[in-house]
Motif scaffolding. Structure first.
Motif, PDB file in Angstrom:
ATOM      1  N   GLU A  38     -66.807  52.033  80.422  1.00  0.00           N
ATOM      2  CA  GLU A  38     -67.237  53.631  79.889  1.00  0.00           C
ATOM      3  C   GLU A  38     -67.331  54.303  80.281  1.00  0.00           C
ATOM      4  O   GLU A  38     -67.504  54.232  81.577  1.00  0.00           O
TER       5      GLU A  38
ATOM      6  N   VAL B  81     -57.228  58.997  73.145  1.00  0.00           N
ATOM      7  CA  VAL B  81     -57.569  58.758  72.200  1.00  0.00           C
ATOM      8  C   VAL B  81     -57.193  59.217  71.099  1.00  0.00           C
ATOM      9  O   VAL B  81     -57.045  58.847  69.615  1.00  0.00           O
TER      10      VAL B  81
ATOM     11  N   GLY C 200     -55.747  55.961  69.391  1.00  0.00           N
ATOM     12  CA  GLY C 200     -56.419  54.784  69.032  1.00  0.00           C
ATOM     13  C   GLY C 200     -57.098  54.152  70.509  1.00  0.00           C
ATOM     14  O   GLY C 200     -57.461  53.004  70.142  1.00  0.00           O
TER      15      GLY C 200
ATOM     16  N   GLN D 119     -62.048  55.595  72.444  1.00  0.00           N
ATOM     17  CA  GLN D 119     -62.451  56.804  71.172  1.00  0.00           C
ATOM     18  C   GLN D 119     -63.717  57.158  72.471  1.00  0.00           C
ATOM     19  O   GLN D 119     -64.336  56.764  73.187  1.00  0.00           O
TER      20      GLN D 119
ATOM     21  N   ARG E 221     -64.962  55.039  75.549  1.00  0.00           N
ATOM     22  CA  ARG E 221     -64.791  54.077  75.542  1.00  0.00           C
ATOM     23  C   ARG E 221     -63.756  53.345  74.953  1.00  0.00           C
ATOM     24  O   ARG E 221     -62.605  53.862  74.878  1.00  0.00           O
ATOM     25  N   TRP E 222     -63.005  51.948  75.524  1.00  0.00           N
ATOM     26  CA  TRP E 222     -62.139  51.910  75.051  1.00  0.00           C
ATOM     27  C   TRP E 222     -61.446  51.401  74.184  1.00  0.00           C
ATOM     28  O   TRP E 222     -62.985  50.028  74.100  1.00  0.00           O
ATOM     29  N   CYS E 223     -60.701  51.262  73.352  1.00  0.00           N
ATOM     30  CA  CYS E 223     -60.842  50.713  72.153  1.00  0.00           C
ATOM     31  C   CYS E 223     -61.110  48.385  72.125  1.00  0.00           C
ATOM     32  O   CYS E 223     -61.615  47.726  72.058  1.00  0.00           O
ATOM     33  N   GLU E 224     -59.318  48.298  72.457  1.00  0.00           N
ATOM     34  CA  GLU E 224     -59.431  46.765  72.589  1.00  0.00           C
ATOM     35  C   GLU E 224     -58.544  47.047  74.613  1.00  0.00           C
ATOM     36  O   GLU E 224     -57.542  47.219  74.409  1.00  0.00           O
TER      37      GLU E 224
ATOM     38  N   ASN F 273     -52.885  50.801  66.785  1.00  0.00           N
ATOM     39  CA  ASN F 273     -53.990  50.995  67.204  1.00  0.00           C
ATOM     40  C   ASN F 273     -55.299  52.173  66.495  1.00  0.00           C
ATOM     41  O   ASN F 273     -56.301  51.468  66.588  1.00  0.00           O
ATOM     42  N   ARG F 274     -54.684  52.714  65.785  1.00  0.00           N
ATOM     43  CA  ARG F 274     -56.115  53.214  65.233  1.00  0.00           C
ATOM     44  C   ARG F 274     -56.614  52.419  64.145  1.00  0.00           C
ATOM     45  O   ARG F 274     -57.612  52.516  63.816  1.00  0.00           O
TER      46      ARG F 274
ATOM     47  N   MET G 142     -59.205  47.739  64.737  1.00  0.00           N
ATOM     48  CA  MET G 142     -60.837  46.868  64.219  1.00  0.00           C
ATOM     49  C   MET G 142     -61.160  46.943  62.649  1.00  0.00           C
ATOM     50  O   MET G 142     -61.507  46.538  62.278  1.00  0.00           O
TER      51      MET G 142
END
Length: 314
Positions: free
Chosen positions: A21, A47, A50, A53, A64-67, A135-136, A139
């Protein structure tokens, strides 16, 4: 030119992947000698796709990285350079070829969506569009079926009437295949406990937990061995004793020659806690079932948080 761009992207991406982060200022600091404006532009791209974020921590904007475990820096840099055009993508990396070689299960969500999108547009290929959508929704894949065409088009211009229809048709076909597979397992299912009732309803009525925007009331008719016969939708709308009349509930049960029934309804809020009306409806239908000789085994509330048995809760 490609070599220079690859080097510039690597100067930004490689230091950032070491951070879980970070703020914009931290990114610019660790990415020297890359120019601050280039770092900012790269962050915006990550961003938009995706991959990163934006979050707010202590009133400060951070990234912060999503995955992070699925992000492949070198592959992403290649995609930025070649624009994800199919002709620029090595054949063994193309979604259709990967599917034919290794099977559909080996593909990422982005690859599957790229195959459904099928045709790209100027400046964005089907592969790029599929990756953007993948990517979007990484989650929250369960939200994809409820997203309309305009919302998807804001994520990727590859979404037009045809590609949207293909994606939704693919989702619905997948659901029907899953339902058919579940139907073939019906002979092995017996509702002999609260746990088995909850498990059955969680599988059979999964759509109610993820997609339904209104309350729906259903019943499951059961034979003398408590094997499911079929399901019936009774009402749509807020559960109320005046709407769920015993006549409407038990008519299909009598027609199926059912020995018992399960009551099922959903809570779109996601919270399965039974309301006073839920308990009243359960009590009223249980009493009516006794008069007809049809047992009301349980009343299962299906919600995104979990499924709940009113019998067990009571």
């Amino acid at each position: 030119m490609s070599t220079d761009r690859r080097k510039r992207l690597a100067q930004v991406i490689e230091p950032l992947t070491a951070l879980d982060e970070f703020s914009s200022e931290q990114a610019k600091s660790v990415c020297e000698p890359a120019k601050p404006a280039y770092v900012t532009s790269t962050l915006k791209t990550l961003v938009r796709e995706g991959i990163l974020q934006r979050i707010v921590v202590d009133d400060q904007h951070r990234f912060r990285w999503c995955e992070p475990e699925q992000f492949q820096p070198e592959k992403w840099i290649d995609q930025q350079i070649h624009g994800l055009q199919v002709r620029e993508t090595p054949e063994h990396e193309r979604p259709r070829e990967k599917l034919l070689r290794n099977g559909a299960a080996s593909l990422s969500n982005g690859d599957l969506l790229a195959i459904l999108i099928r045709v790209g547009v100027q400046k964005q290929s089907a592969i790029a569009g599929g990756n953007l959508l993948g990517n979007r929704f990484a989650m929250h894949l369960e939200k994809l079926p409820r997203t309309d065409r305009e919302e998807l088009r804001e994520i990727s211009p590859t979404i037009n009437r045809v590609s949207y229809a293909q994606i939704m048709a693919g989702i619905e076909l997948g659901r029907r295949v899953a339902a058919a597979q579940a139907s073939h397992r019906q002979d092995e299912i017996k509702i002999t406990s609260t746990e088995s009732a909850i498990q059955y309803c969680a599988n059979e009525f999964a759509r109610l937990a993820t997609d339904a925007v209104q309350e729906e009331f259903h019943i499951v008719t059961l034979d003398t061995k408590h094997k499911p016969i079929r399901t019936h939708q009774i009402t749509i709308g807020t559960l109320d004793a005046s709407l769920v009349h015993p006549r409407e509930v038990f008519r299909p049960a009598i027609r199926d020659a059912a020995s018992a029934i399960l009551l099922v309804h959903n809570h779109p809020s996601g919270d399965p806690t039974p309301s006073r009306e839920d308990i009243q409806v359960t009590s009223r239908l249980t009493d009516a079932g006794k008069l007809l000789g049809i047992i009301v085994l349980d009343h299962i509330i299906v919600a995104s948080q979990r499924c709940l048995s009113i019998r067990e809760e009571s």
